[in-house]
Design a protein around this motif. Structure first.
Motif, PDB file in Angstrom:
ATOM      1  N   ASN A  40      40.262  73.058  86.361  1.00 51.44           N
ATOM      2  CA  ASN A  40      39.920  71.645  86.476  1.00 51.44           C
ATOM      3  C   ASN A  40      41.208  70.831  86.657  1.00 51.44           C
ATOM      4  O   ASN A  40      41.943  71.059  87.603  1.00 51.44           O
ATOM      5  CB  ASN A  40      39.080  71.198  85.291  1.00 51.44           C
ATOM      6  CG  ASN A  40      37.740  71.928  85.240  1.00 51.44           C
ATOM      7  OD1 ASN A  40      37.166  72.270  86.281  1.00 51.44           O
ATOM      8  ND2 ASN A  40      37.238  72.179  84.051  1.00 51.44           N
ATOM      9  N   THR A  78      38.283  81.164  81.594  1.00 48.75           N
ATOM     10  CA  THR A  78      39.159  80.039  81.316  1.00 48.75           C
ATOM     11  C   THR A  78      40.582  80.560  81.102  1.00 48.75           C
ATOM     12  O   THR A  78      40.787  81.769  80.932  1.00 48.75           O
ATOM     13  CB  THR A  78      38.691  79.275  80.065  1.00 48.75           C
ATOM     14  OG1 THR A  78      38.689  80.168  78.941  1.00 48.75           O
ATOM     15  CG2 THR A  78      37.290  78.706  80.273  1.00 48.75           C
ATOM     16  N   ASP A 147      36.891  74.443  74.314  1.00 49.31           N
ATOM     17  CA  ASP A 147      37.115  74.046  75.702  1.00 49.31           C
ATOM     18  C   ASP A 147      36.548  72.646  75.928  1.00 49.31           C
ATOM     19  O   ASP A 147      35.331  72.462  75.947  1.00 49.31           O
ATOM     20  CB  ASP A 147      36.436  75.054  76.639  1.00 49.31           C
ATOM     21  CG  ASP A 147      36.631  74.713  78.116  1.00 49.31           C
ATOM     22  OD1 ASP A 147      37.378  73.763  78.420  1.00 49.31           O
ATOM     23  OD2 ASP A 147      36.023  75.407  78.958  1.00 49.31           O
ATOM     24  N   GLU A 149      36.246  71.101  78.516  1.00 54.42           N
ATOM     25  CA  GLU A 149      35.487  71.079  79.764  1.00 54.42           C
ATOM     26  C   GLU A 149      34.200  71.900  79.656  1.00 54.42           C
ATOM     27  O   GLU A 149      33.417  71.967  80.597  1.00 54.42           O
ATOM     28  CB  GLU A 149      36.338  71.645  80.914  1.00 54.42           C
ATOM     29  CG  GLU A 149      37.693  70.977  81.102  1.00 54.42           C
ATOM     30  CD  GLU A 149      37.558  69.599  81.693  1.00 54.42           C
ATOM     31  OE1 GLU A 149      36.482  69.274  82.241  1.00 54.42           O
ATOM     32  OE2 GLU A 149      38.540  68.833  81.613  1.00 54.42           O
TER      33      GLU A 149
END
Length: 544
Positions: A40, A78, A147, A149
């Motif tokens: 991201n 991730t 996380d 996100e």
């Protein structure tokens, strides 16, 4: 004289155990400021990743993690999961990445069977972890990955991943294994029949896999790699180590959709990605308005099941360059590739796609790939007709199944690993899978390849995905039954699709029944044929 050649001994100067851990130290030294990871809006350089891995390994060691301990991880693709591919083995421990789509019962089994000492889990999966602890009647120490996100989830750990980074020592000694045969990772098979088996990787195999992949895939330095392959699956095909070796940029993606892939290609200049054939189907069926034109070549490595030629052709028409590979969890992922040949250049697009759907020849680090008669062990003729079992020998074959000597001995008896895949070998030496041995349909004494029938079904413009299994039949013993996903708005009927098959294959091979439904899939996009076989049997029982 022979004694003069044998007089030498291994010394520190001339014998260093092979390990992919060395790749990070090298790349961080040579390219410290190059972007290593993108997720991201987050970006980190190789120097930053190197320091974070040292800190993380230091904190793990302070928590008592060391040589031979198992660290289980449940996380999406991730940056944390990428860093753990280095930090855990840097302590001498073994990384056990767990399929994030498994139900609590199987996760509980893996915690127990793997002898896990610590669990590191994304809070999105805290419910599964907690339930698994309840099933086992005991909780393990846990570290939460939070996380911002991600989809959220409850914190259940004694510390967060960020805590481990913050309290770790950036000067932690970087030390590889004392023995390259030392266990590096523990991956559990899909467990489609019975309990999953734990597949043990060693440092030597992961090192050679990472070295062989760039040669076979013709990887340049500094690729921009979109990590669409789940990192819990065969350690993401070992690409976490490969891309480090090549000083690439790893783009993490939590939720893989066609739109997201096209957006990232346009935004970040993705050059490479990987995935099961379902990823190809996803790209082909992405709505026109969600696609972005490719500004340059994007290479895709696909594996997991023989991709239909029609899907390969459609993917190529979008501008992607697809290389089909083959392997298993037990072989660290891909060990066979459909190597492109110059003599194929002048063939039609359909002919090229058909050839590209073959599994091909061994990767550079694969010693031997053969197709043998299961009863005699002799190699089958290279005639493209005689069927046998694929067997594999090389340094990228697992150490064995964790705590399962009997299964290990059975899988490796005869000097090669037995794949369980039925295949033929063509006159040029290329291997082509006909089926999983358990998926061959025997109808009236004739063998029918479910892969062949699926290939025909995928030629129909309205078919998105198709899977063929055996349907019990009183007259023929078994007949082909197809489960099919159609494009939205399609009006295709069972009768018209069977008629389509009649036009493209022998009558006894065509499906005798077609069921339109969403196909059950694993987290890596593989179609769960065992579920479909159960459904087919149930249909027969209900009709009798």
């Amino acid at each position: 004289m022979r004694e003069h050649y044998e007089a030498f001994s291994k010394q520190d100067a001339n014998h260093v155990p092979l390990s992919p851990l060395s790749f990070l130290e090298r790349t961080a030294t040579i390219f410290p400021d190059r972007t290593a990871v993108v997720y991201n809006n987050l970006q980190r350089t190789w120097s930053e990743v190197h320091t974070r891995v040292r800190r993380l390994a230091s904190s793990l060691q302070k928590r008592g993690i060391g040589q031979g301990d198992t660290v289980s991880v449940l996380a999406a693709n991730t940056p944390e999961l990428f860093e753990l591919h280095y930090a855990v083995p840097l302590t001498g421990a073994v990384l056990n990445t767990i399929n994030i789509r498994l139900e609590p019962e199987t996760v509980a089994y893996i915690f127990e069977h793997s002898d896990a000492r610590l669990v590191i889990a994304d809070t999105a999966f805290s419910g599964v972890v907690s339930k698994a602890f309840e099933i086992n009647g005991k909780a393990l120490p846990i570290v939460d990955i939070v996380d911002p996100e991600g989809p959220g989830g409850e914190r259940i750990g004694e510390a967060t991943y960020s805590d481990l980074i913050d309290t770790g020592d950036p000067a932690f000694a970087w030390q590889g294994p004392q023995d390259e045969w030392q266990a590096l990772a523990l991956n559990y098979t899909s467990g489609t029949s019975g309990r999953p088996k734990g597949v043990v990787y060693h440092h030597r195999g992961a090192y050679l896999m990472a070295m062989g992949t760039p040669v076979a895939w013709e990887l340049p330095r500094h690729p921009v790699y979109l990590y669409t392959v789940p990192m819990f699956h065969c350690n993401g095909w070992c690409h976490a180590w490969t891309m480090t070796l090549m000083a690439g940029t790893i783009v993490c993606i939590r939720q893989v959709t066609g739109k997201a892939v096209f957006d990232l290609i346009g935004k970040l200049g993705i050059t490479h990605l990987g995935g099961a054939p379902i990823v190809l189907s996803m790209l082909v069926n992405t709505p026109e308005e969600d696609r972005k034109p490719l500004s340059g070549p994007v290479k895709i490595m696909t594996a997991g099941a023989p991709p239909p030629a029609a899907v390969l052709a459609a993917t190529k028409s979008l501008g992607f360059e697809v290389m089909q590979v083959y392997g298993l969890t037990e072989t660290y992922g891909h060990v066979v590739q459909c190597l492109w040949r110059e003599e194929w250049e002048d063939l039609s697009a359909d002919e090229q796609a058909e050839l590209q759907s073959w599994q091909g020849v061994g990767f550079p680090m694969t010693e031997t790939v053969d197709v043998v008669n299961r009863e005699t062990g002799a190699s089958v003729p290279w005639d493209g007709e005689t069927q046998g079992e694929i067997v594999i020998r090389g340094n990228t074959v697992m150490k064995g199944y964790y705590k399962n000597a009997e299964a290990t001995d059975e899988a490796m008896s005869g000097g090669s690993f037995k794949s369980g895949d039925a295949a033929v070998r063509h006159s040029n030496g290329y291997v082509q899978i006909r089926d999983r041995l358990k998926d061959v349909i025997i109808s009236g004494g004739e063998n029918i390849s479910s892969v062949e029938v699926e290939g025909v079904l995928h030629r129909h413009p309205d078919v998105v995905l198709a899977a063929v299994v055996a349907l019990p039949d009183e007259t023929w013993g078994e007949v082909p039954c197809a489960f099919v996903e159609l494009k939205e708005g399609s009006t295709v009927t069972e009768e018209t699709l069977i008629e389509f098959c009649r036009q493209h294959m022998a009558g006894f091979k065509r499906p005798k029944k077609i069921v339109f439904t969403e196909l059950p899939k694993t987290a890596t996009g593989k179609i769960q044929k065992f579920v479909l076989r159960q459904d087919a049997r149930a249909m027969t029982e209900n009709s009798s």
